[in-house]
Write a protein that holds these residues in place. Structure first.
Motif, PDB file in Angstrom:
ATOM      1  N   VAL A 181      38.857  39.183  42.051  1.00 37.86           N
ATOM      2  CA  VAL A 181      38.269  39.456  41.004  1.00 37.86           C
ATOM      3  C   VAL A 181      38.511  39.460  39.580  1.00 37.86           C
ATOM      4  CG1 VAL A 181      39.620  42.068  39.433  1.00 37.86           C
ATOM      5  CG2 VAL A 181      39.727  41.452  42.122  1.00 37.86           C
ATOM      6  N   SER A 182      37.282  39.454  38.835  1.00 42.28           N
ATOM      7  CA  SER A 182      36.735  38.622  37.625  1.00 42.28           C
ATOM      8  C   SER A 182      37.910  38.730  37.088  1.00 42.28           C
ATOM      9  CB  SER A 182      35.157  37.975  37.380  1.00 42.28           C
ATOM     10  OG  SER A 182      34.741  39.529  36.920  1.00 42.28           O
ATOM     11  N   GLU A 183      37.451  39.351  36.802  1.00 43.10           N
ATOM     12  CA  GLU A 183      38.571  40.119  34.882  1.00 43.10           C
ATOM     13  C   GLU A 183      40.322  39.046  35.637  1.00 43.10           C
ATOM     14  OE1 GLU A 183      41.125  43.527  32.598  1.00 43.10           O
ATOM     15  OE2 GLU A 183      40.532  44.036  34.898  1.00 43.10           O
ATOM     16  N   ASN A 184      40.578  39.091  36.551  1.00 42.93           N
ATOM     17  CA  ASN A 184      41.909  38.145  37.089  1.00 42.93           C
ATOM     18  C   ASN A 184      41.480  36.846  36.660  1.00 42.93           C
ATOM     19  OD1 ASN A 184      43.226  40.561  37.633  1.00 42.93           O
ATOM     20  ND2 ASN A 184      43.128  40.137  39.960  1.00 42.93           N
ATOM     21  N   THR A 185      40.529  35.917  37.388  1.00 41.24           N
ATOM     22  CA  THR A 185      40.721  34.775  36.718  1.00 41.24           C
ATOM     23  C   THR A 185      39.635  34.027  35.836  1.00 41.24           C
ATOM     24  OG1 THR A 185      37.675  34.935  37.861  1.00 41.24           O
ATOM     25  CG2 THR A 185      39.467  34.471  39.832  1.00 41.24           C
ATOM     26  N   LYS A 186      39.098  35.024  34.779  1.00 38.92           N
ATOM     27  CA  LYS A 186      38.650  34.541  33.357  1.00 38.92           C
ATOM     28  C   LYS A 186      40.123  34.603  32.845  1.00 38.92           C
ATOM     29  CE  LYS A 186      34.365  36.824  33.374  1.00 38.92           C
ATOM     30  NZ  LYS A 186      33.565  38.313  33.297  1.00 38.92           N
ATOM     31  N   ALA A 187      41.575  35.809  33.005  1.00 39.24           N
ATOM     32  CA  ALA A 187      42.660  35.349  32.324  1.00 39.24           C
ATOM     33  C   ALA A 187      42.577  34.667  32.656  1.00 39.24           C
ATOM     34  CB  ALA A 187      42.715  36.249  32.513  1.00 39.24           C
ATOM     35  N   ALA A 188      42.894  33.591  34.175  1.00 36.86           N
ATOM     36  CA  ALA A 188      43.230  32.460  34.344  1.00 36.86           C
ATOM     37  C   ALA A 188      42.844  30.944  34.148  1.00 36.86           C
ATOM     38  CB  ALA A 188      43.364  31.921  35.969  1.00 36.86           C
ATOM     39  N   LYS A 189      41.506  31.509  33.672  1.00 33.78           N
ATOM     40  CA  LYS A 189      40.756  30.315  33.203  1.00 33.78           C
ATOM     41  C   LYS A 189      40.922  29.781  31.971  1.00 33.78           C
ATOM     42  CE  LYS A 189      36.027  28.766  34.104  1.00 33.78           C
ATOM     43  NZ  LYS A 189      34.417  28.660  33.804  1.00 33.78           N
ATOM     44  N   SER A 221      47.970  37.989  31.246  1.00 35.40           N
ATOM     45  CA  SER A 221      48.589  36.464  30.675  1.00 35.40           C
ATOM     46  C   SER A 221      49.743  35.899  31.282  1.00 35.40           C
ATOM     47  CB  SER A 221      47.406  36.163  29.235  1.00 35.40           C
ATOM     48  OG  SER A 221      48.583  36.177  28.570  1.00 35.40           O
ATOM     49  N   ASP A 222      50.789  36.709  31.204  1.00 37.90           N
ATOM     50  CA  ASP A 222      52.180  36.185  31.111  1.00 37.90           C
ATOM     51  C   ASP A 222      52.264  36.328  32.973  1.00 37.90           C
ATOM     52  OD1 ASP A 222      52.127  39.018  31.917  1.00 37.90           O
ATOM     53  OD2 ASP A 222      53.848  39.797  30.921  1.00 37.90           O
ATOM     54  N   ILE A 223      51.615  36.836  33.917  1.00 41.24           N
ATOM     55  CA  ILE A 223      51.826  36.593  35.027  1.00 41.24           C
ATOM     56  C   ILE A 223      51.293  35.063  35.384  1.00 41.24           C
ATOM     57  CG2 ILE A 223      49.994  37.654  35.908  1.00 41.24           C
ATOM     58  CD1 ILE A 223      51.232  38.278  38.309  1.00 41.24           C
ATOM     59  N   PHE A 224      49.983  34.818  34.567  1.00 42.16           N
ATOM     60  CA  PHE A 224      50.402  33.400  34.893  1.00 42.16           C
ATOM     61  C   PHE A 224      50.562  32.096  34.600  1.00 42.16           C
ATOM     62  CE2 PHE A 224      46.072  35.684  35.040  1.00 42.16           C
ATOM     63  CZ  PHE A 224      45.811  35.423  36.382  1.00 42.16           C
ATOM     64  N   GLU A 225      51.157  32.710  32.572  1.00 40.20           N
ATOM     65  CA  GLU A 225      52.239  31.412  32.483  1.00 40.20           C
ATOM     66  C   GLU A 225      53.421  31.736  33.113  1.00 40.20           C
ATOM     67  OE1 GLU A 225      51.979  34.234  28.425  1.00 40.20           O
ATOM     68  OE2 GLU A 225      50.349  32.840  28.231  1.00 40.20           O
ATOM     69  N   PHE A 226      54.602  33.133  34.089  1.00 39.10           N
ATOM     70  CA  PHE A 226      55.438  32.974  34.314  1.00 39.10           C
ATOM     71  C   PHE A 226      54.954  31.467  35.521  1.00 39.10           C
ATOM     72  CE2 PHE A 226      57.285  34.559  38.428  1.00 39.10           C
ATOM     73  CZ  PHE A 226      58.033  34.279  38.547  1.00 39.10           C
ATOM     74  N   VAL A 227      54.378  31.959  36.426  1.00 38.42           N
ATOM     75  CA  VAL A 227      54.433  31.379  37.149  1.00 38.42           C
ATOM     76  C   VAL A 227      53.868  29.230  36.933  1.00 38.42           C
ATOM     77  CG1 VAL A 227      52.444  29.747  39.277  1.00 38.42           C
ATOM     78  CG2 VAL A 227      52.828  32.691  38.623  1.00 38.42           C
ATOM     79  N   LEU A 228      53.245  29.101  36.433  1.00 34.77           N
ATOM     80  CA  LEU A 228      53.069  28.280  36.105  1.00 34.77           C
ATOM     81  C   LEU A 228      54.463  27.501  34.689  1.00 34.77           C
ATOM     82  CD1 LEU A 228      49.667  28.141  33.170  1.00 34.77           C
ATOM     83  CD2 LEU A 228      50.416  27.263  35.845  1.00 34.77           C
TER      84      LEU A 228
END
Length: 202
Positions: free
Chosen positions: A167-175, A144-151
């Protein structure tokens, strides 16, 4: 309303053959990887170890491997980059209706190969407002920290962002962070169909 579109790279823009590396290693009589090498792969994607350390880790586990052998096998996952996808993102960039960000799990050896083999890579890169490669920012999906970094870096509202990844694992984490997602299926979908596939968001 979507204001920012965050794109993955592999199997969104450049085509991948994901089983290829193991298939190439099989040709060298390497049938499966020990658990420690999966951790090495993750560390390499996060830029926590150098390319030399990464290659040495494989050679230390398999004495039959050479520097060239592991590099060739490692890069075999990378296929073609259809130019029409570059033209799609170029047009999107020129229209300036959305902030465009690339967010990719990758590594130095792969990017060096892409720079060498894809003549329009630098032009492609310049289409984005930000271009984040996991090994350069020491973060990787699906953490999650990579998405939080961008936000946080771009002061984005999650609900105004669309993240595209195969990759569904990645989209689930972002969602889970409130980001809209498109889990693109590369065998039947193409990034150029972004607006027709996700028309309810635009």
């Amino acid at each position: 309303m979507i204001k920012t579109i965050i794109f993955d790279f592999g199997d969104v823009f450049i085509n991948l053959d994901k089983p290829a590396t193991l298939r190439e290693l099989n040709k060298l009589n390497i049938k499966e990887l020990p658990e420690n090498l999966f951790q090495i792969n993750k560390e390499y994607e996060m830029g926590l170890i150098s390319s030399e350390t990464f290659i040495s880790s494989y050679i230390n586990n398999f004495s039959s491997l050479t520097h060239e052998g592991i590099t060739t096998a490692w890069n075999s996952i990378l296929m073609d980059f259809p130019k029409y996808r570059y033209q799609f993102i170029k047009k999107l960039s020129e229209e300036k209706n959305y902030q465009l960000i690339l967010l990719s799990n990758t590594n130095e050896i792969h990017i060096d190969w892409i720079k060498d083999k894809v003549p329009f890579f630098e032009e492609f890169k310049s289409c984005f407002d930000a271009f984040y490669l996991s090994h350069e920012i020491n973060l990787r999906k699906p953490n999650s920290d990579i998405f939080e970094f961008v936000l946080n870096k771009h002061q984005l509202n999650a609900e105004e962002c669309l993240f595209i990844d195969d990759v569904s694992e990645n989209t689930k984490a972002a969602k889970q962070l409130g980001i809209h997602v498109w889990n693109l299926e590369p065998t039947r979908e193409d990034v150029i169909d972004l607006f027709t596939t996700n028309k309810s968001l635009f």
